[in-house]
Design a protein around this motif. Structure first.
Motif, PDB file in Angstrom:
ATOM      1  N   GLU A 134      -7.371  -3.156   4.597  1.00 40.72           N
ATOM      2  CA  GLU A 134      -7.039  -1.955   3.831  1.00 40.72           C
ATOM      3  C   GLU A 134      -7.322  -2.182   2.364  1.00 40.72           C
ATOM      4  O   GLU A 134      -7.270  -3.313   1.888  1.00 40.72           O
ATOM      5  CB  GLU A 134      -5.552  -1.605   3.976  1.00 40.72           C
TER       6      GLU A 134
ATOM      7  N   PRO B  21      -5.609   7.640  -5.386  1.00 40.05           N
ATOM      8  CA  PRO B  21      -4.257   7.467  -4.835  1.00 40.05           C
ATOM      9  C   PRO B  21      -3.387   8.690  -5.085  1.00 40.05           C
ATOM     10  O   PRO B  21      -3.614   9.454  -6.035  1.00 40.05           O
ATOM     11  CB  PRO B  21      -3.717   6.235  -5.567  1.00 40.05           C
TER      12      PRO B  21
ATOM     13  N   PHE C 231       0.811  -1.214   0.000  1.00 41.56           N
ATOM     14  CA  PHE C 231       0.000   0.000   0.000  1.00 41.56           C
ATOM     15  C   PHE C 231       0.849   1.271   0.000  1.00 41.56           C
ATOM     16  O   PHE C 231       0.564   2.212  -0.724  1.00 41.56           O
ATOM     17  CB  PHE C 231      -0.965   0.027   1.179  1.00 41.56           C
ATOM     18  N   SER C 232       1.922   1.313   0.792  1.00 42.78           N
ATOM     19  CA  SER C 232       2.711   2.542   0.928  1.00 42.78           C
ATOM     20  C   SER C 232       4.049   2.496   0.193  1.00 42.78           C
ATOM     21  O   SER C 232       4.750   3.492   0.143  1.00 42.78           O
ATOM     22  CB  SER C 232       2.977   2.814   2.415  1.00 42.78           C
TER      23      SER C 232
ATOM     24  N   CYS D 116      -6.623  -0.237  -1.666  1.00 41.03           N
ATOM     25  CA  CYS D 116      -5.929   0.826  -2.376  1.00 41.03           C
ATOM     26  C   CYS D 116      -5.932   0.522  -3.867  1.00 41.03           C
ATOM     27  O   CYS D 116      -5.804  -0.638  -4.266  1.00 41.03           O
ATOM     28  CB  CYS D 116      -4.500   0.930  -1.871  1.00 41.03           C
TER      29      CYS D 116
END
Length: 155
Positions: A143, A115, A64-65, A145
């Motif tokens: 989560e 995003p 995700f990051s 994304c």
């Protein structure tokens, strides 16, 4: 007669992760590192030491990051692997930084944030050009994304 209890909600009991032996992990697979779902980008195994365990060195990128994480664990120990779900949605609209998406069966959702970074700019540009395309959404450990886009194939 027994009194009947009324339950408002119940959990399905499904877990966000499942255990797997560390030696069974493979490059390009997934693992939970320091509480984050990560894709394994590098992995090496050291020889058995004087305490009898071979160690596995893992390097992973958070899905995700995109943060990099490193970890080391004995090859015989269990580690958690996240349940990853990949879905493709057609973009309908962008409002206040949130995307309106439609699934192939007609389900709609408007709770996914656009995003940040290059992907967000690409989605915004394609939307402004009135392109028809699909947004790939990855979900793991509660989560979600958007991770990529692809052209909508005409049927």
């Amino acid at each position: 007669m027994a009194e009947i209890d009324n339950f408002d909600a119940a959990d399905s009991g499904a877990s966000n992760t499942f255990p797997i032996q560390c030696s069974a992990l493979r490059k390009n697979g997934y693992v939970v590192m320091k509480g984050h779902p990560c894709k394994i980008v590098e992995m090496s195994t050291s020889k058995t030491g004087k305490h009898g365990h071979a160690k596995v060195n893992l390097t992973g990128i958070d899905i995700f990051s995109n943060k990099k994480y490193e970890d080391m664990c004995p090859s015989t120990h269990n580690v958690d692997v996240p349940h990853i779900k990949r879905t493709e949605w057609q973009l309908l609209n962008i409002t206040d930084g949130f995307m309106s998406l439609m699934f192939e069966n007609g389900d709609l959702r408007e709770d996914l944030r656009l995003p940040e970074g290059d992907l967000g700019k690409e989605i915004q540009a394609k939307f402004e050009n009135s392109d028809d395309f699909l947004v790939t959404v990855l979900s793991a450990m509660g989560e979600e994304c958007a991770v990529s886009v692809k052209a909508l194939s005409s049927k």
